[in-house]
Design a protein around this motif. Structure first.
Motif, PDB file in Angstrom:
ATOM      1  N   VAL A 229      14.483  -6.776  -5.035  1.00 19.19           N
ATOM      2  CA  VAL A 229      15.712  -5.998  -4.868  1.00 19.19           C
ATOM      3  C   VAL A 229      16.646  -6.806  -3.979  1.00 19.19           C
ATOM      4  CG1 VAL A 229      16.666  -3.910  -3.829  1.00 19.19           C
ATOM      5  CG2 VAL A 229      14.625  -3.771  -5.271  1.00 19.19           C
TER       6      VAL A 229
ATOM      7  N   GLY B  18       0.808  -1.208   0.000  1.00 16.78           N
ATOM      8  CA  GLY B  18       0.000   0.000   0.000  1.00 16.78           C
ATOM      9  C   GLY B  18       0.844   1.262   0.000  1.00 16.78           C
ATOM     10  N   HIS B  19       1.882   1.292   0.831  1.00 19.79           N
ATOM     11  CA  HIS B  19       2.658   2.525   0.976  1.00 19.79           C
ATOM     12  C   HIS B  19       3.499   2.817  -0.264  1.00 19.79           C
ATOM     13  CE1 HIS B  19       2.186   2.818   5.598  1.00 19.79           C
ATOM     14  NE2 HIS B  19       1.256   2.059   5.079  1.00 19.79           N
TER      15      HIS B  19
ATOM     16  N   ILE C  58      -8.927  -1.698   9.325  1.00 17.44           N
ATOM     17  CA  ILE C  58      -9.452  -0.596  10.152  1.00 17.44           C
ATOM     18  C   ILE C  58      -8.764   0.718   9.787  1.00 17.44           C
ATOM     19  CG2 ILE C  58      -9.782   0.260  12.507  1.00 17.44           C
ATOM     20  CD1 ILE C  58      -9.505  -2.740  13.390  1.00 17.44           C
TER      21      ILE C  58
ATOM     22  N   ASN D 153      -4.387  -7.177   6.304  1.00 19.51           N
ATOM     23  CA  ASN D 153      -4.754  -6.508   7.554  1.00 19.51           C
ATOM     24  C   ASN D 153      -6.250  -6.596   7.842  1.00 19.51           C
ATOM     25  OD1 ASN D 153      -6.067  -4.117   6.318  1.00 19.51           O
ATOM     26  ND2 ASN D 153      -4.036  -3.918   5.400  1.00 19.51           N
ATOM     27  N   THR D 154      -6.631  -6.105   9.019  1.00 22.04           N
ATOM     28  CA  THR D 154      -8.047  -6.176   9.423  1.00 22.04           C
ATOM     29  C   THR D 154      -8.826  -4.926   8.997  1.00 22.04           C
ATOM     30  OG1 THR D 154      -7.195  -5.650  11.613  1.00 22.04           O
ATOM     31  CG2 THR D 154      -7.984  -7.875  11.269  1.00 22.04           C
TER      32      THR D 154
ATOM     33  N   ASN E 131       1.347  -7.042   3.576  1.00 23.53           N
ATOM     34  CA  ASN E 131       0.398  -6.674   4.635  1.00 23.53           C
ATOM     35  C   ASN E 131      -0.810  -5.896   4.125  1.00 23.53           C
ATOM     36  OD1 ASN E 131       2.030  -7.857   6.494  1.00 23.53           O
ATOM     37  ND2 ASN E 131       3.115  -5.981   7.012  1.00 23.53           N
ATOM     38  N   ILE E 132      -0.644  -5.203   3.002  1.00 26.67           N
ATOM     39  CA  ILE E 132      -1.786  -4.414   2.510  1.00 26.67           C
ATOM     40  C   ILE E 132      -2.982  -5.324   2.247  1.00 26.67           C
ATOM     41  CG2 ILE E 132      -1.022  -4.493   0.070  1.00 26.67           C
ATOM     42  CD1 ILE E 132      -2.851  -1.562   1.745  1.00 26.67           C
TER      43      ILE E 132
ATOM     44  N   TYR F 296       1.537  -2.424  13.695  1.00 23.07           N
ATOM     45  CA  TYR F 296       0.331  -2.957  13.051  1.00 23.07           C
ATOM     46  C   TYR F 296      -0.710  -1.881  12.804  1.00 23.07           C
ATOM     47  CZ  TYR F 296      -0.412  -4.068  18.018  1.00 23.07           C
ATOM     48  OH  TYR F 296      -0.453  -4.040  19.377  1.00 23.07           O
ATOM     49  N   GLY F 297      -0.223  -0.648  12.559  1.00 31.76           N
ATOM     50  CA  GLY F 297      -1.172   0.427  12.310  1.00 31.76           C
ATOM     51  C   GLY F 297      -1.000   1.102  10.977  1.00 31.76           C
ATOM     52  N   GLY F 298      -0.318   0.445  10.050  1.00 25.12           N
ATOM     53  CA  GLY F 298       0.049   1.130   8.815  1.00 25.12           C
ATOM     54  C   GLY F 298      -1.023   1.190   7.742  1.00 25.12           C
ATOM     55  N   PHE F 299      -2.084   0.389   7.869  1.00 23.35           N
ATOM     56  CA  PHE F 299      -3.085   0.421   6.802  1.00 23.35           C
ATOM     57  C   PHE F 299      -3.797   1.774   6.770  1.00 23.35           C
ATOM     58  CE2 PHE F 299      -7.505  -0.471   5.325  1.00 23.35           C
ATOM     59  CZ  PHE F 299      -7.182  -0.570   3.985  1.00 23.35           C
ATOM     60  N   LYS F 300      -4.248   2.210   7.933  1.00 25.84           N
ATOM     61  CA  LYS F 300      -4.959   3.502   8.009  1.00 25.84           C
ATOM     62  C   LYS F 300      -4.076   4.647   7.535  1.00 25.84           C
ATOM     63  CE  LYS F 300      -4.962   2.961  12.550  1.00 25.84           C
ATOM     64  NZ  LYS F 300      -3.760   2.101  12.758  1.00 25.84           N
TER      65      LYS F 300
ATOM     66  N   GLU G  92       8.433  -4.787  -7.078  1.00 25.01           N
ATOM     67  CA  GLU G  92       7.792  -5.663  -6.080  1.00 25.01           C
ATOM     68  C   GLU G  92       8.314  -7.081  -6.264  1.00 25.01           C
ATOM     69  OE1 GLU G  92       5.784  -5.829  -3.376  1.00 25.01           O
ATOM     70  OE2 GLU G  92       5.943  -7.996  -3.635  1.00 25.01           O
ATOM     71  N   LYS G  93       8.741  -7.690  -5.150  1.00 26.87           N
ATOM     72  CA  LYS G  93       9.341  -9.029  -5.288  1.00 26.87           C
ATOM     73  C   LYS G  93       8.303 -10.106  -5.632  1.00 26.87           C
ATOM     74  CE  LYS G  93       9.360 -10.687  -0.529  1.00 26.87           C
ATOM     75  NZ  LYS G  93      10.117 -11.074   0.617  1.00 26.87           N
TER      76      LYS G  93
HETATM   77  C1  LIG Z   1      -2.997  -9.351  10.393  1.00 28.45           C
HETATM   78  C2  LIG Z   1      -2.785  -7.873  10.232  1.00 28.45           C
HETATM   79  C3  LIG Z   1      -3.758  -6.977  10.644  1.00 28.45           C
HETATM   80  C4  LIG Z   1      -3.562  -5.602  10.510  1.00 28.45           C
HETATM   81  N1  LIG Z   1      -4.582  -4.755  10.815  1.00 28.45           N
HETATM   82  C5  LIG Z   1      -4.453  -3.418  10.574  1.00 28.45           C
HETATM   83  C6  LIG Z   1      -5.566  -2.543  10.768  1.00 28.45           C
HETATM   84  O1  LIG Z   1      -6.674  -2.984  11.070  1.00 28.45           O
HETATM   85  N2  LIG Z   1      -5.372  -1.210  10.578  1.00 28.45           N
HETATM   86  C7  LIG Z   1      -4.168  -0.710  10.229  1.00 28.45           C
HETATM   87  O2  LIG Z   1      -4.052   0.496  10.128  1.00 28.45           O
HETATM   88  N3  LIG Z   1      -3.103  -1.522   9.975  1.00 28.45           N
HETATM   89  C8  LIG Z   1      -3.215  -2.857  10.132  1.00 28.45           C
HETATM   90  N4  LIG Z   1      -2.165  -3.701   9.866  1.00 28.45           N
HETATM   91  C9  LIG Z   1      -0.871  -3.142   9.457  1.00 28.45           C
HETATM   92  C10 LIG Z   1      -0.792  -2.769   7.987  1.00 28.45           C
HETATM   93  O3  LIG Z   1      -1.324  -3.797   7.188  1.00 28.45           O
HETATM   94  C11 LIG Z   1       0.679  -2.505   7.633  1.00 28.45           C
HETATM   95  O4  LIG Z   1       1.270  -1.626   8.566  1.00 28.45           O
HETATM   96  C12 LIG Z   1       0.838  -1.888   6.243  1.00 28.45           C
HETATM   97  O5  LIG Z   1       0.075  -2.596   5.293  1.00 28.45           O
HETATM   98  C13 LIG Z   1       2.319  -1.897   5.847  1.00 28.45           C
HETATM   99  O6  LIG Z   1       2.590  -1.181   4.669  1.00 28.45           O
HETATM  100  P1  LIG Z   1       2.488  -1.807   3.181  1.00 28.45           P
HETATM  101  O7  LIG Z   1       1.061  -1.905   2.821  1.00 28.45           O
HETATM  102  O8  LIG Z   1       3.311  -0.985   2.289  1.00 28.45           O
HETATM  103  O9  LIG Z   1       3.133  -3.234   3.420  1.00 28.45           O
HETATM  104  P2  LIG Z   1       3.198  -4.511   2.462  1.00 28.45           P
HETATM  105  O10 LIG Z   1       1.908  -4.742   1.767  1.00 28.45           O
HETATM  106  O11 LIG Z   1       3.748  -5.631   3.283  1.00 28.45           O
HETATM  107  O12 LIG Z   1       4.243  -4.041   1.353  1.00 28.45           O
HETATM  108  C14 LIG Z   1       5.622  -4.275   1.377  1.00 28.45           C
HETATM  109  C15 LIG Z   1       5.977  -4.940   0.083  1.00 28.45           C
HETATM  110  O13 LIG Z   1       7.393  -4.986  -0.062  1.00 28.45           O
HETATM  111  C16 LIG Z   1       7.700  -6.159  -0.791  1.00 28.45           C
HETATM  112  N5  LIG Z   1       9.126  -6.474  -0.618  1.00 28.45           N
HETATM  113  C17 LIG Z   1       9.751  -6.943   0.480  1.00 28.45           C
HETATM  114  N6  LIG Z   1      11.058  -7.116   0.232  1.00 28.45           N
HETATM  115  C18 LIG Z   1      11.267  -6.736  -1.049  1.00 28.45           C
HETATM  116  C19 LIG Z   1      12.417  -6.690  -1.891  1.00 28.45           C
HETATM  117  N7  LIG Z   1      13.623  -7.077  -1.447  1.00 28.45           N
HETATM  118  N8  LIG Z   1      12.260  -6.257  -3.175  1.00 28.45           N
HETATM  119  C20 LIG Z   1      11.045  -5.860  -3.640  1.00 28.45           C
HETATM  120  N9  LIG Z   1       9.926  -5.897  -2.877  1.00 28.45           N
HETATM  121  C21 LIG Z   1      10.040  -6.319  -1.603  1.00 28.45           C
HETATM  122  C22 LIG Z   1       6.771  -7.205  -0.183  1.00 28.45           C
HETATM  123  O14 LIG Z   1       6.609  -8.314  -1.049  1.00 28.45           O
HETATM  124  C23 LIG Z   1       5.485  -6.392   0.008  1.00 28.45           C
HETATM  125  O15 LIG Z   1       4.593  -6.541  -1.074  1.00 28.45           O
HETATM  126  C24 LIG Z   1      -2.334  -5.106   9.983  1.00 28.45           C
HETATM  127  C25 LIG Z   1      -1.367  -6.007   9.541  1.00 28.45           C
HETATM  128  C26 LIG Z   1      -1.583  -7.382   9.641  1.00 28.45           C
HETATM  129  C27 LIG Z   1      -0.554  -8.358   9.132  1.00 28.45           C
END
Ligand SMILES: Cc1cc2nc3c(=O)[nH]c(=O)nc-3n(C[C@H](O)[C@H](O)[C@H](O)COP(=O)(O)OP(=O)(O)OC[C@H]3O[C@@H](n4cnc5c(N)ncnc54)[C@H](O)[C@@H]3O)c2cc1C
Length: 416
Positions: free
Chosen positions: A206, A41-42, A78, A75-76, A71-72, A364-368, A63-64
């Motif tokens: 990467v 997501g980020h 919220i 997550n739950t 995590n995007i 665990y707060g990164g979705f919002k 993206e690997k």
């Molecule tokens: C069970 C669960 C419940 C949660 N509930 C909530 C909630 O209710 N509300 C809330 O606010 N947050 C929640 N969170 C937290 C939130 O989901 C995360 O903080 C947020 O999604 C993290 O950011 P992201 O989406 O960028 O992460 P990700 O989706 O994990 O993105 C990171 C990406 O980097 C990629 N990557 C890793 N290494 C490499 C590499 N070497 N080269 C290329 N790509 C790579 C991964 O494959 C991945 O796709 C929850 C998380 C979990 C697991």
């Protein structure tokens, strides 16, 4: 391809043959102005705002796995901005404002649903703490008010109000909070970025950084070297592993967090409800499943699956709060890797390596935070200055002692 009611009707009448792919599947170019590592997501939101707000061209997301596999999509779901501390509250409220217009902006149904969140309190001391938090929320216009026990009984009669150990005395409600469809958010940002010329490269891990004389020149990947003037890393649970390839040791530990969903039930839970005496939070998906979670597994891990003792612990919390949960069957559970920082707050900052930027520590707060994190990281990458709402999220806060510790539990990542 735009989405509209007219389009849906037209496709329904013509056998749904006109829907195209949401984004292009591209081969990497030899060089970009900005590379974002991580298609969660980020990372996707960062690329979207770089292209849409900061008019940066020649941007790629690497993206690997597949987009949204982290995590995007785990997550739950919220979303809320009921934070207390000055370093956090304006940032999360900025994110909430972006959520409120996200679907119109992306022309994509991410099922953003402002169905409220209620944090329950069980003692007078906890009520006072929530009153303080509510007042802090009003400073940024986030809203929020205290609910009496009587009001709460009307909203959620199924709660165990008279539990001898954890009597429910009331709650803090934020009406603007709620849920969003998590993978829909990733797809919406991916589509928006792709339409503005961002290259989204999947199956491209990467494996290292090319750094010369303190400056990053690009990244080594499973698909060869790709040059870049700037590299922004947003890999959430893999933060420590990826940044170690640039020789950096982060104030972050990785832990597993699990989530659970029950079989589909009739509409029961009005919004999101969190237990104040244990770690348990629950909402109901539009399909009817109760979506819930609790504590992290508590030991360091990079595995995307959890252990049974935590399943028991989470269900125990749920049963104390709403005993009727015991009648529902558990459908699925899964885990994701959390990048737990030392104070429970994120980092959006430059590193000591010229051209290398970092976004992580979301616990665990990164979705919002997805919209604001993407916006603030894009701001930093494009202008080399932090966004106004993200000035607290610097690496050096740990050295300066200016930590942003919302829970007040100190430098113990597993407790945040
Ligand atoms: C069970 C669960 C419940 C949660 N509930 C909530 C909630 O209710 N509300 C809330 O606010 N947050 C929640 N969170 C937290 C939130 O989901 C995360 O903080 C947020 O999604 C993290 O950011 P992201 O989406 O960028 O992460 P990700 O989706 O994990 O993105 C990171 C990406 O980097 C990629 N990557 C890793 N290494 C490499 C590499 N070497 N080269 C290329 N790509 C790579 C991964 O494959 C991945 O796709 C929850 C998380 C979990 C697991």
């Amino acid at each position: 391809m735009g989405f509209s009611g007219f389009r849906v009707i037209k496709e329904a009448l013509t056998g749904h043959r006109g829907w195209g792919e949401l984004w292009r599947n591209l081969e990497p170019k030899p060089e970009y102005d900005i590379i974002i590592v991580g298609g969660g997501g980020h990372g996707l939101a960062t690329a979207y705002y770089l292209a849409s707000v900061f008019k940066t061209s020649r941007v790629a997301v690497l993206e690997k796995g597949w987009l949204g596999s982290g995590n995007i999509g785990r997550n739950t779901t919220i979303i809320r901005s009921n934070y207390l501390l000055p370093g956090n509250q304006p940032f999360y409220e900025f994110s909430m404002k972006l959520w409120e217009n996200l679907e119109q902006e992306l022309n994509f149904n991410a099922m953003v649903s402002q169905r409220t969140i209620i944090n329950l309190f069980h003692s007078d001391g906890q009520r006072d703490a929530y009153r303080r938090r509510g007042n802090a929320m009003h400073l940024t216009g986030a809203g929020g008010r205290l609910l009496s026990q009587e009001e709460l009984r009307g909203i959620a009669p199924f709660l165990n109000f008279d539990n001898a150990r954890f009597p429910i005395k009331g709650g803090l409600i934020q009406e603007r909070a709620g849920t969003a469809r998590h993978d829909g958010v990733a797809w919406g940002y991916a589509r928006g970025a792709d339409r503005r010329g961002v290259d989204l490269i999947q199956n491209c891990e990467v494996t290292g950084f090319r750094i010369e004389a303190g400056k990053v020149l690009g990244v080594e990947t499973t698909r060869g070297f790709i040059g870049a003037k700037k590299v922004g890393v947003a890999v959430a649970g893999s933060s420590s592993r990826v940044m170690a390839k640039a020789g950096m040791r982060l104030p972050i530990e990785s832990h597993v967090l699990q989530a659970f969903v029950s079989e589909g039930l009739k509409p029961t839970i009005p919004g999101v409800i969190t237990f104040g005496a244990g770690h348990f939070y629950v909402s109901q998906s539009d399909k009817g499943g109760l979506v819930f979670g609790g504590d992290i597994d508590g030991y360091n891990s990079y595995a995307q699956r959890g252990n049974l003792p935590v399943v028991e612990d989470v269900i125990e919390g749920g049963m104390a709060l709403m005993p009727m949960l015991g009648r529902a069957r558990l459908l699925r559970s899964w885990g994701g890797i959390m990048d737990m920082s030392m104070d429970g707050s994120p980092i959006i900052d430059r590193t000591h390596i010229d051209g290398l930027y970092f976004n992580g520590g979301w616990c665990y707060g990164g979705f919002k935070a997805t919209p604001a994190s993407g916006y603030a990281f894009a701001h930093l990458l494009a202008t080399d200055t932090p966004h106004d709402t993200a000035t607290a999220y610097r690496f050096d806060r740990f050295a300066r002692g200016h930590v942003v510790d919302e829970k007040g539990v100190g430098a113990q990542p597993n407790l945040h």
